[in-house]
Design a protein around this motif. Sequence first.
Motif, PDB file in Angstrom:
ATOM      1  N   UNK A   8       0.843  -1.204   0.000  1.00  0.00           N
ATOM      2  CA  UNK A   8       0.000   0.000   0.000  1.00  0.00           C
ATOM      3  C   UNK A   8       0.872   1.245   0.000  1.00  0.00           C
ATOM      4  N   UNK A   9       0.797   2.022  -1.087  1.00  0.00           N
ATOM      5  CA  UNK A   9       1.488   3.293  -1.152  1.00  0.00           C
ATOM      6  C   UNK A   9       0.562   4.418  -0.753  1.00  0.00           C
ATOM      7  N   UNK A  10       1.033   5.648  -0.867  1.00  0.00           N
ATOM      8  CA  UNK A  10       0.220   6.779  -0.437  1.00  0.00           C
ATOM      9  C   UNK A  10      -1.022   6.957  -1.299  1.00  0.00           C
ATOM     10  N   UNK A  11      -0.950   6.587  -2.576  1.00  0.00           N
ATOM     11  CA  UNK A  11      -2.128   6.699  -3.446  1.00  0.00           C
ATOM     12  C   UNK A  11      -2.281   5.477  -4.341  1.00  0.00           C
ATOM     13  N   UNK A  35      -8.411   7.755  -4.355  1.00  0.00           N
ATOM     14  CA  UNK A  35      -8.948   9.017  -3.874  1.00  0.00           C
ATOM     15  C   UNK A  35      -9.530   9.875  -4.971  1.00  0.00           C
ATOM     16  N   UNK A  36      -9.311   9.461  -6.241  1.00  0.00           N
ATOM     17  CA  UNK A  36      -9.858  10.193  -7.380  1.00  0.00           C
ATOM     18  C   UNK A  36     -11.033   9.426  -7.987  1.00  0.00           C
ATOM     19  N   UNK A  37     -11.810  10.117  -8.785  1.00  0.00           N
ATOM     20  CA  UNK A  37     -12.928   9.472  -9.476  1.00  0.00           C
ATOM     21  C   UNK A  37     -12.438   8.578 -10.611  1.00  0.00           C
ATOM     22  N   UNK A  38     -11.189   8.793 -11.031  1.00  0.00           N
ATOM     23  CA  UNK A  38     -10.636   8.045 -12.170  1.00  0.00           C
ATOM     24  C   UNK A  38      -9.503   7.119 -11.736  1.00  0.00           C
ATOM     25  N   UNK A  39      -9.736   6.348 -10.687  1.00  0.00           N
ATOM     26  CA  UNK A  39      -8.730   5.380 -10.243  1.00  0.00           C
ATOM     27  C   UNK A  39      -8.580   4.273 -11.286  1.00  0.00           C
ATOM     28  N   UNK A  56     -12.229   4.823  -6.667  1.00  0.00           N
ATOM     29  CA  UNK A  56     -11.835   4.066  -5.472  1.00  0.00           C
ATOM     30  C   UNK A  56     -11.408   5.110  -4.448  1.00  0.00           C
ATOM     31  N   UNK A  57     -12.256   5.354  -3.487  1.00  0.00           N
ATOM     32  CA  UNK A  57     -12.105   6.522  -2.633  1.00  0.00           C
ATOM     33  C   UNK A  57     -11.025   6.378  -1.576  1.00  0.00           C
ATOM     34  N   UNK A  65     -12.038  -4.824  -2.963  1.00  0.00           N
ATOM     35  CA  UNK A  65     -12.249  -5.216  -4.354  1.00  0.00           C
ATOM     36  C   UNK A  65     -11.241  -6.288  -4.778  1.00  0.00           C
ATOM     37  N   UNK A  66      -9.991  -6.132  -4.346  1.00  0.00           N
ATOM     38  CA  UNK A  66      -8.963  -7.123  -4.668  1.00  0.00           C
ATOM     39  C   UNK A  66      -9.323  -8.485  -4.087  1.00  0.00           C
ATOM     40  N   UNK A  67      -9.683  -8.504  -2.815  1.00  0.00           N
ATOM     41  CA  UNK A  67      -9.989  -9.775  -2.151  1.00  0.00           C
ATOM     42  C   UNK A  67     -11.198 -10.454  -2.774  1.00  0.00           C
ATOM     43  N   UNK A  68     -12.177  -9.662  -3.198  1.00  0.00           N
ATOM     44  CA  UNK A  68     -13.360 -10.235  -3.847  1.00  0.00           C
ATOM     45  C   UNK A  68     -12.993 -10.937  -5.143  1.00  0.00           C
ATOM     46  N   UNK A  69     -12.135 -10.319  -5.946  1.00  0.00           N
ATOM     47  CA  UNK A  69     -11.755 -10.921  -7.220  1.00  0.00           C
ATOM     48  C   UNK A  69     -10.881 -12.165  -7.045  1.00  0.00           C
ATOM     49  N   UNK A  70     -10.046 -12.180  -6.025  1.00  0.00           N
ATOM     50  CA  UNK A  70      -9.196 -13.349  -5.782  1.00  0.00           C
ATOM     51  C   UNK A  70     -10.024 -14.616  -5.598  1.00  0.00           C
TER      52      UNK A  70
END
Length: 394
Positions: A8-11, A35-39, A56-57, A65-70
Amino acid sequence: MKIVIINSGSSSIKYQLIDMPAKVVICRGMIDRIGLETSNFSYKTNQNSIEEILPILNHKVGLEKISTLLMDEKVGVIKSTSEIDAVGHRVVHGGATFSDTVLINEEVKEKIKQLFELAPLHNPANLEGIIVAEEVFPQAKQIAVFDTAFHQTMPEVAYRYAIPNYLLTENKIRAYGFHGTSHKYVSEKAIAYLENSSKIITVHLGNGCSITAVKDGKSVDHSMGFGPGNGLVMGTRSGDIDQAVIFYMVNSLGYSLNDVSTMLNKQSGMLGLTSHSDLRDIEANAEKGDPNCKLALEMNVYRIKKYIGAYAAAMNGVDAIVFTAGIGENSSFIRKAVCMDMDYLGIELDDYKNETRSKDIREINTPNAKTKILVIPTNEELEIAHQVYDLVLN
């Protein structure tokens, strides 16, 4: 052994599912512009590739979302969380407490939380990743790998501040250094590639930026310090700033210390100069003639060049410059601007090579250049997997 790596980085969040010790990547992906509307979101396996642009706020939404797809019935790579043996977490600040990889327990989480103030953009995201992973993978061992560990070899002359001695002995105030997992990985790759190089400057450029002097495989100086806000100009962080500015803002302008901290960490850097935090947007606007974006790029490059010069002096020379991380690996513009007018250090860029793209290590210097210029894709996830695997076995 199946290991999930969460970086996990800052953004951003980078993630991989790796089978160790075979080093087989079962799944990988990343989220940036959090944090942007265009993640940007990506999820890739040998059979499937998903890329989406969506809001992805925060880090929690991304990790869920990652865990769900795994474990998704159609594109997932595991049927049960019990298949995961360990989860390796990148944690930015280990303070004076952590100099090695550790098994996470409640005490470790509390100490990571206590360091929020020193790494306000990262340690909260790192801890969030740990908490979510504990819920999703309850049977797996949760292990922390600290960014500060690689820089424990810095000599005292480099990590000490010129402040009263008791602040070091009693309060552990010193330079710790960050992005250590990345700097360690690419410096080792550079040494192996060059075979006999002993003086390397590694330049990690992403939303967070740092630069390290590596001598004989060990970190001997680094641009970040007690926290990860010092040094180079970053996406939202100011980098180096005169402490008198902080006193003036508090004492004369009426800012609270929290206001100043928020400004220097979340509202400064490229964002403060241009209203954009993503370098791709800034480069695009600079090309259109935006004066703020053009100046911000010049300031960014100037700061990097100053540190290269300083570290070449500290090591009495430099054998290679290594560019890595999102910007370092992908921005030919920044690499060219940094290497321009640096021939006094034997740095000579080959424009054609600089424009090429590859996932492999590549030289972008001219054939007769005295100093090698390398682009080495960082792989913090693989480095973390190695350290997690070793800890679990032992």
